[in-house]
Motif scaffolding. Structure first.
Motif, short mmCIF file in Angstrom:
data_model
loop_
_atom_site.label_atom_id
_atom_site.label_comp_id
_atom_site.label_asym_id
_atom_site.label_seq_id
_atom_site.Cartn_x
_atom_site.Cartn_y
_atom_site.Cartn_z
N ARG A 168 -22.99 16.26 -48.62
CA ARG A 168 -23.01 16.68 -50.02
C ARG A 168 -22.65 15.51 -50.94
NH1 ARG A 168 -19.35 20.43 -49.76
NH2 ARG A 168 -20.82 22.15 -49.41
N TYR A 204 -32.73 20.50 -48.45
CA TYR A 204 -32.34 20.34 -49.86
C TYR A 204 -33.27 19.34 -50.55
CZ TYR A 204 -29.87 19.04 -54.08
OH TYR A 204 -29.57 18.81 -55.38
N GLY A 208 -35.61 21.46 -55.86
CA GLY A 208 -35.61 22.81 -55.31
C GLY A 208 -36.92 23.17 -54.62
N SER A 210 -38.08 21.87 -51.24
CA SER A 210 -37.84 21.03 -50.06
C SER A 210 -38.92 21.17 -49.01
CB SER A 210 -36.48 21.38 -49.43
OG SER A 210 -35.44 21.20 -50.34
N GLU A 259 -33.90 27.43 -48.89
CA GLU A 259 -33.68 26.28 -49.76
C GLU A 259 -32.19 26.09 -50.02
OE1 GLU A 259 -34.74 23.10 -51.65
OE2 GLU A 259 -36.40 24.46 -51.26
N SER A 260 -31.75 24.83 -50.13
CA SER A 260 -30.36 24.48 -50.45
C SER A 260 -29.38 25.14 -49.48
CB SER A 260 -30.02 24.86 -51.89
OG SER A 260 -30.89 24.20 -52.79
N LEU A 276 -25.24 22.75 -51.83
CA LEU A 276 -25.63 22.25 -53.15
C LEU A 276 -26.53 23.26 -53.86
CD1 LEU A 276 -26.41 18.51 -52.32
CD2 LEU A 276 -24.39 19.38 -53.46
N GLU A 277 -26.80 23.00 -55.07
CA GLU A 277 -27.76 23.77 -55.85
C GLU A 277 -28.58 22.79 -56.66
OE1 GLU A 277 -25.89 26.67 -58.24
OE2 GLU A 277 -25.10 27.82 -56.57
N ALA A 278 -29.90 22.93 -56.57
CA ALA A 278 -30.79 22.00 -57.27
C ALA A 278 -30.58 22.09 -58.78
CB ALA A 278 -32.23 22.30 -56.92
#
Length: 278
Positions: A168, A204, A208, A210, A259-260, A276-278
């Motif tokens: 991260r 990731y 957003g 991937s 995703e993420s 994480l978050e895009a």
């Protein structure tokens, strides 16, 4: 960009997955329906922890610039060895030259790392990212890829202590440097990391959107779904596969990693955690 596979579980011959499945990684090197490129022929790599290796042991690696579909040595080795955890990767070069040191997986001590994707406009931030690598690790960067730099950033940021946090922090560093250089979406990809005991698989991208990533359902569930599938007898109760795209067309065998998300696979099974978050 590339395609990859990782296995963890009871020791087996890697050829069972690398060569013998319906949509094997070698088959994907020639025809990848879900990949950004259909053909991934710019080299390959195979990394494995030997069957009799103890905790903390260094894995073995074999990397080549030959196309995976045309390399007899890969066939010989993957038939000859047995391993409880291994990585294999087929490459479609997106800029860095085709050379052995640029083939995945990358290794440091007991760690293996591979990546499908890219750091966008890497050349603009390469100096900043490379100089952020700990001096004691810098000399271990032998190639020219963004992936190898990302691995060594994660090592610098504490991969051995907390792999999820280290990845991260490394990706956040990439995104910060990229944003300062005017790049809105610097990071793209799926990543596999292992210390020889646990396998972490990350999906990731800054945008957003991937690259695809899947892992197998647990073996007891699969045997219940397909009691007549003779092929499942080759796998032990703890066998798990992570792959860029499914190895077969059988419904329910492979589950998409959201995703993420990071998928954590070990002797206890698998679990998903937000990443994480895009």
């Amino acid at each position: 960009m590339c395609r990859w596979l990782a296995y963890t579980g009871e020791p087996l011959r890697p050829s069972i997955l690398i060569l013998d499945t319906q949509h094997s990684v070698v088959a994907m090197s020639l025809n990848s329906p879900l990949g950004a490129e259909t053909v991934n022929g710019d080299g390959f790599g195979f990394g494995w922890y030997p069957e009799d290796a103890g905790p903390g042991s260094m894995p073995a690696t074999f990397r080549s610039i030959e196309p995976a579909w045309n390399d007899q040595n890969l066939r010989e080795i993957s038939h000859a060895v047995r391993s409880p955890l291994f990585f294999t990767h087929v490459r479609a070069a997106a800029g860095p030259p085709i050379q052995q040191t640029n083939c995945h997986p990358f290794r440091y001590e007991n760690w293996l790392f591979m990546h499908n994707g890219y750091i966008s406009e890497f050349g603009l931030i390469k100096r900043d990212l490379t100089y952020a690598v700990d001096p004691s690790l810098y000399a271990h960067i032998h190639g020219t890829t963004d992936s190898e730099v990302l691995f060594h950033l994660a090592l610098t940021l504490g991969l051995a202590d907390d792999p999820i946090k280290a990845m991260r922090d490394a990706i956040r560093m990439v995104e910060s440097a990229g944003n300062k250089a005017g790049n809105q979406f610097p990071m793209q990809g799926t990543i596999a990391v292992s210390d020889g005991e646990t396998l972490w698989a990350f999906r990731y991208s800054s945008q957003g959107r991937s690259r695809s990533l899947f892992h197998s359902a647990d073996i007891p569930t699969l045997r219940g779904m397909y009691p007549d599938a003779e092929r499942l007898s080759a796998f032990g109760e703890h066998a798990q596969v992570v792959v860029s795209e499914p190895l077969s067309d059988l419904p329910g065998v492979f589950l998409e990693v959201p995703e993420s998300t990071v998928a954590v696979l070990d002797r206890e099974g698998y679990r998903h955690e937000p990443f994480l978050e895009a």
